[in-house]
Design a protein around this motif. Structure first.
Motif, PDB file in Angstrom:
ATOM      1  N   ILE A  48       0.788  -1.395  -0.025  1.00 16.54           N
ATOM      2  CA  ILE A  48      -0.151  -0.074  -0.098  1.00 16.54           C
ATOM      3  C   ILE A  48       0.866   1.192  -0.056  1.00 16.54           C
ATOM      4  O   ILE A  48       1.530   1.488   0.722  1.00 16.54           O
ATOM      5  N   ASN A  50       1.197   5.049   0.060  1.00 18.94           N
ATOM      6  CA  ASN A  50       0.457   6.217   0.434  1.00 18.94           C
ATOM      7  C   ASN A  50       1.127   7.467   0.895  1.00 18.94           C
ATOM      8  O   ASN A  50       0.704   8.288   1.386  1.00 18.94           O
ATOM      9  N   ASN A  93      -7.368   7.804   2.105  1.00 19.14           N
ATOM     10  CA  ASN A  93      -6.731   8.027   0.758  1.00 19.14           C
ATOM     11  C   ASN A  93      -7.514   7.499  -0.327  1.00 19.14           C
ATOM     12  O   ASN A  93      -8.389   6.462  -0.359  1.00 19.14           O
ATOM     13  N   TYR A  95      -7.017   5.425  -4.104  1.00 18.00           N
ATOM     14  CA  TYR A  95      -5.838   4.577  -4.738  1.00 18.00           C
ATOM     15  C   TYR A  95      -6.086   4.236  -6.093  1.00 18.00           C
ATOM     16  O   TYR A  95      -7.316   4.030  -6.520  1.00 18.00           O
ATOM     17  N   ASN A 137      -9.601   4.435 -10.024  1.00 13.09           N
ATOM     18  CA  ASN A 137      -9.077   4.367  -8.665  1.00 13.09           C
ATOM     19  C   ASN A 137     -10.420   4.182  -7.906  1.00 13.09           C
ATOM     20  O   ASN A 137     -11.748   4.143  -8.242  1.00 13.09           O
ATOM     21  N   GLN A 155      -1.491   9.557  -7.868  1.00 12.51           N
ATOM     22  CA  GLN A 155      -2.176   9.224  -6.851  1.00 12.51           C
ATOM     23  C   GLN A 155      -1.554   8.226  -6.198  1.00 12.51           C
ATOM     24  O   GLN A 155      -0.384   7.765  -6.729  1.00 12.51           O
ATOM     25  N   ASN A 156      -1.863   7.944  -4.810  1.00 10.10           N
ATOM     26  CA  ASN A 156      -1.427   6.632  -4.253  1.00 10.10           C
ATOM     27  C   ASN A 156      -2.057   5.490  -5.135  1.00 10.10           C
ATOM     28  O   ASN A 156      -2.962   5.557  -6.129  1.00 10.10           O
ATOM     29  N   TYR A 157      -1.527   4.246  -4.726  1.00 10.48           N
ATOM     30  CA  TYR A 157      -1.786   3.034  -5.378  1.00 10.48           C
ATOM     31  C   TYR A 157      -1.645   1.878  -4.593  1.00 10.48           C
ATOM     32  O   TYR A 157      -0.922   2.041  -3.621  1.00 10.48           O
ATOM     33  N   ILE A 158      -2.090   0.652  -4.877  1.00  4.19           N
ATOM     34  CA  ILE A 158      -1.914  -0.512  -4.051  1.00  4.19           C
ATOM     35  C   ILE A 158      -1.545  -1.576  -5.053  1.00  4.19           C
ATOM     36  O   ILE A 158      -2.378  -1.858  -6.205  1.00  4.19           O
TER      37      ILE A 158
END
Length: 164
Positions: A48, A50, A93, A95, A137, A155-158
């Protein structure tokens, strides 16, 4: 036969040693910039991210470089597991997922090609606003619904990897 440069290096080394000085600390100063956490939920390992957002293509490449894929919310169990985990962390957040419509008319999970379930979308999504929203997302609102967005948005991502 030693070259002049080689002889000079040996002499300087001997002088340094004979002076009794400690070697200078030339080790790099590392700072812990570990940008993400890993969590095992069921038989899937999630990475994860973030802290260091990326555009969709960079996030996908980063995940693949670790032997992962961007997350695909392709089963009810997986959706509930990741939502429950993020809620337990008070993580608000948004993701990137692997979902996109880059190569197909409909949004699908990459690399499986499975369609993105309609119940995962935020109302009136996907809408391809401005004709440039092709990457998906999730995390919108308390239900963590999905949205399509311009793939170049950072952006954040997983990332995910299923364990056997």
């Amino acid at each position: 036969m030693l070259t002049q440069c080689g002889i000079l290096s040996v002499i300087l080394g001997l002088i340094y040693i004979s002076a009794g000085s400690e070697a200078p600390d030339v080790s790099p100063k590392f700072v812990n910039i570990a940008p993400a956490s890993q969590v095992l939920l069921g038989n899937t390992l999630y990475f994860i991210e973030n802290k260091v957002p990326m555009h969709w293509f960079g996030a996908r490449k980063f995940c693949e470089g670790m032997g992962y894929n961007l997350i695909s919310l392709d089963t009810t169990e997986k959706v509930e597991a990741i939502k429950t985990y993020l809620d337990s962390q008070r993580d608000k957040n948004i993701y990137w997922t692997s979902g996109n419509d880059l190569l197909t008319p409909d949004h699908v999970w990459f690399p499986s090609g499975k369609p993105v379930a309609s119940e995962l979308w935020h109302p009136n999504e996907p809408n391809n606003y401005g004709g440039i929203e092709h990457c998906d997302n999730f995390g919108h609102g308390p239900s963590r619904l999905m949205n399509d967005l311009d793939c170049t948005h950072k952006q954040n991502y997983i990332c995910e990897r299923t364990l056997k």
